[in-house]
Write a protein that holds these residues in place. Structure first.
Motif, PDB file in Angstrom:
ATOM      1  N   PHE A  48       0.187  58.290  50.712  1.00 31.34           N
ATOM      2  CA  PHE A  48       1.198  59.047  50.812  1.00 31.34           C
ATOM      3  C   PHE A  48       1.134  57.810  49.186  1.00 31.34           C
ATOM      4  O   PHE A  48       1.139  57.218  49.061  1.00 31.34           O
ATOM      5  CB  PHE A  48       2.203  58.135  51.661  1.00 31.34           C
ATOM      6  N   GLU A  49       2.341  59.453  48.172  1.00 34.32           N
ATOM      7  CA  GLU A  49       2.938  58.438  47.556  1.00 34.32           C
ATOM      8  C   GLU A  49       3.677  59.128  46.339  1.00 34.32           C
ATOM      9  O   GLU A  49       4.968  59.763  47.495  1.00 34.32           O
ATOM     10  CB  GLU A  49       1.520  59.427  45.756  1.00 34.32           C
ATOM     11  N   ASN A  50       4.205  58.515  45.526  1.00 34.68           N
ATOM     12  CA  ASN A  50       6.126  58.728  45.468  1.00 34.68           C
ATOM     13  C   ASN A  50       6.602  58.021  45.903  1.00 34.68           C
ATOM     14  O   ASN A  50       7.917  59.065  46.107  1.00 34.68           O
ATOM     15  CB  ASN A  50       5.994  60.209  44.611  1.00 34.68           C
ATOM     16  N   PHE A  51       6.518  57.184  46.609  1.00 32.77           N
ATOM     17  CA  PHE A  51       8.102  56.851  47.048  1.00 32.77           C
ATOM     18  C   PHE A  51       8.699  55.784  46.456  1.00 32.77           C
ATOM     19  O   PHE A  51       8.091  55.164  45.124  1.00 32.77           O
ATOM     20  CB  PHE A  51       7.095  56.441  48.955  1.00 32.77           C
ATOM     21  N   GLN A  52      10.161  55.572  46.588  1.00 37.67           N
ATOM     22  CA  GLN A  52      10.497  54.474  45.940  1.00 37.67           C
ATOM     23  C   GLN A  52      10.433  53.281  47.174  1.00 37.67           C
ATOM     24  O   GLN A  52      10.501  53.479  47.965  1.00 37.67           O
ATOM     25  CB  GLN A  52      11.596  54.810  46.197  1.00 37.67           C
ATOM     26  N   LEU A  53       9.959  52.389  46.644  1.00 38.70           N
ATOM     27  CA  LEU A  53       9.628  50.547  47.552  1.00 38.70           C
ATOM     28  C   LEU A  53      11.198  50.232  48.378  1.00 38.70           C
ATOM     29  O   LEU A  53      11.400  50.087  49.279  1.00 38.70           O
ATOM     30  CB  LEU A  53       9.291  49.912  46.879  1.00 38.70           C
ATOM     31  N   THR A  54      13.129  50.818  47.333  1.00 34.51           N
ATOM     32  CA  THR A  54      13.430  50.046  47.456  1.00 34.51           C
ATOM     33  C   THR A  54      14.092  51.078  49.242  1.00 34.51           C
ATOM     34  O   THR A  54      14.649  50.563  50.214  1.00 34.51           O
ATOM     35  CB  THR A  54      14.998  50.272  46.944  1.00 34.51           C
ATOM     36  N   ASP A  55      13.263  52.771  49.182  1.00 34.30           N
ATOM     37  CA  ASP A  55      13.840  53.728  50.261  1.00 34.30           C
ATOM     38  C   ASP A  55      12.965  52.576  51.754  1.00 34.30           C
ATOM     39  O   ASP A  55      12.857  53.442  52.477  1.00 34.30           O
ATOM     40  CB  ASP A  55      13.661  54.714  49.938  1.00 34.30           C
ATOM     41  N   ILE A  56      11.892  52.515  51.436  1.00 37.89           N
ATOM     42  CA  ILE A  56      10.767  52.652  52.658  1.00 37.89           C
ATOM     43  C   ILE A  56      11.186  50.223  53.119  1.00 37.89           C
ATOM     44  O   ILE A  56      10.862  50.844  53.934  1.00 37.89           O
ATOM     45  CB  ILE A  56       8.850  52.700  52.161  1.00 37.89           C
ATOM     46  N   LEU A  57      10.920  49.707  51.884  1.00 40.92           N
ATOM     47  CA  LEU A  57      11.599  48.555  52.416  1.00 40.92           C
ATOM     48  C   LEU A  57      12.109  48.158  53.635  1.00 40.92           C
ATOM     49  O   LEU A  57      11.283  47.604  54.898  1.00 40.92           O
ATOM     50  CB  LEU A  57      11.462  48.269  51.329  1.00 40.92           C
ATOM     51  N   PRO A  58      12.731  48.792  53.396  1.00 43.25           N
ATOM     52  CA  PRO A  58      13.917  48.055  54.868  1.00 43.25           C
ATOM     53  C   PRO A  58      13.453  48.998  56.547  1.00 43.25           C
ATOM     54  O   PRO A  58      13.714  48.528  57.481  1.00 43.25           O
ATOM     55  CB  PRO A  58      15.366  48.915  55.144  1.00 43.25           C
ATOM     56  N   LYS A  59      12.379  49.892  56.281  1.00 41.69           N
ATOM     57  CA  LYS A  59      11.900  50.711  57.842  1.00 41.69           C
ATOM     58  C   LYS A  59      10.666  50.211  57.881  1.00 41.69           C
ATOM     59  O   LYS A  59      10.236  50.043  59.329  1.00 41.69           O
ATOM     60  CB  LYS A  59      11.515  52.389  57.545  1.00 41.69           C
ATOM     61  N   PHE A  60      10.168  48.700  57.180  1.00 43.05           N
ATOM     62  CA  PHE A  60       8.993  48.182  57.901  1.00 43.05           C
ATOM     63  C   PHE A  60      10.043  47.109  59.114  1.00 43.05           C
ATOM     64  O   PHE A  60      10.629  46.285  58.364  1.00 43.05           O
ATOM     65  CB  PHE A  60       7.704  47.821  56.821  1.00 43.05           C
ATOM     66  N   GLU A  61       8.636  47.754  60.717  1.00 44.45           N
ATOM     67  CA  GLU A  61       9.180  47.192  61.815  1.00 44.45           C
ATOM     68  C   GLU A  61       7.902  45.093  61.182  1.00 44.45           C
ATOM     69  O   GLU A  61       7.878  45.312  62.742  1.00 44.45           O
ATOM     70  CB  GLU A  61       9.589  47.278  62.535  1.00 44.45           C
ATOM     71  N   ILE A  62       7.706  45.683  60.691  1.00 42.99           N
ATOM     72  CA  ILE A  62       6.087  44.557  60.656  1.00 42.99           C
ATOM     73  C   ILE A  62       6.481  43.620  59.622  1.00 42.99           C
ATOM     74  O   ILE A  62       6.921  43.751  58.796  1.00 42.99           O
ATOM     75  CB  ILE A  62       4.551  45.236  60.426  1.00 42.99           C
TER      76      ILE A  62
END
Length: 88
Positions: A48-62
């Motif tokens: 996957f590419e072109n993500f903003q880290l601030t958008d996806i970081l809170p979604k990790f549950e690990i």
């Protein structure tokens, strides 16, 4: 650098990493140079590419591990046998 991205993809595939998420500003995973350097690794991992880290970081549950040359804690002291996120 596209050559380095391809090398990281190849290393990830060899380490049985399942998913690669590249943030904006990374070399395109599907550019010719990354494809050559990756030597087929693209087909062993979900890319996957072109993500903003601030958008996806809170979604990790690990657990999330971040590599830094400014910290004394070694990544090898962490339990990497379970699902985790490694930010490089």
């Amino acid at each position: 650098d596209p050559g380095n991205v391809g090398t990281l993809l190849r290393s990830a595939a060899a380490a049985n990493i399942k998913q690669i998420i590249c943030t904006q500003g990374s070399a395109s995973l599907w550019s010719p140079r990354v494809l050559r350097a990756g030597m087929g690794a693209h087909f062993s991992v979900n890319c996957f590419e072109n993500f903003q880290l601030t958008d996806i970081l809170p979604k990790f549950e690990i657990p999330v591990f971040v590599t830094s040359s400014h910290r004394s804690t070694s990544l090898y002291s962490k339990d990497l046998t379970q699902a985790c996120v490694w930010i490089l």
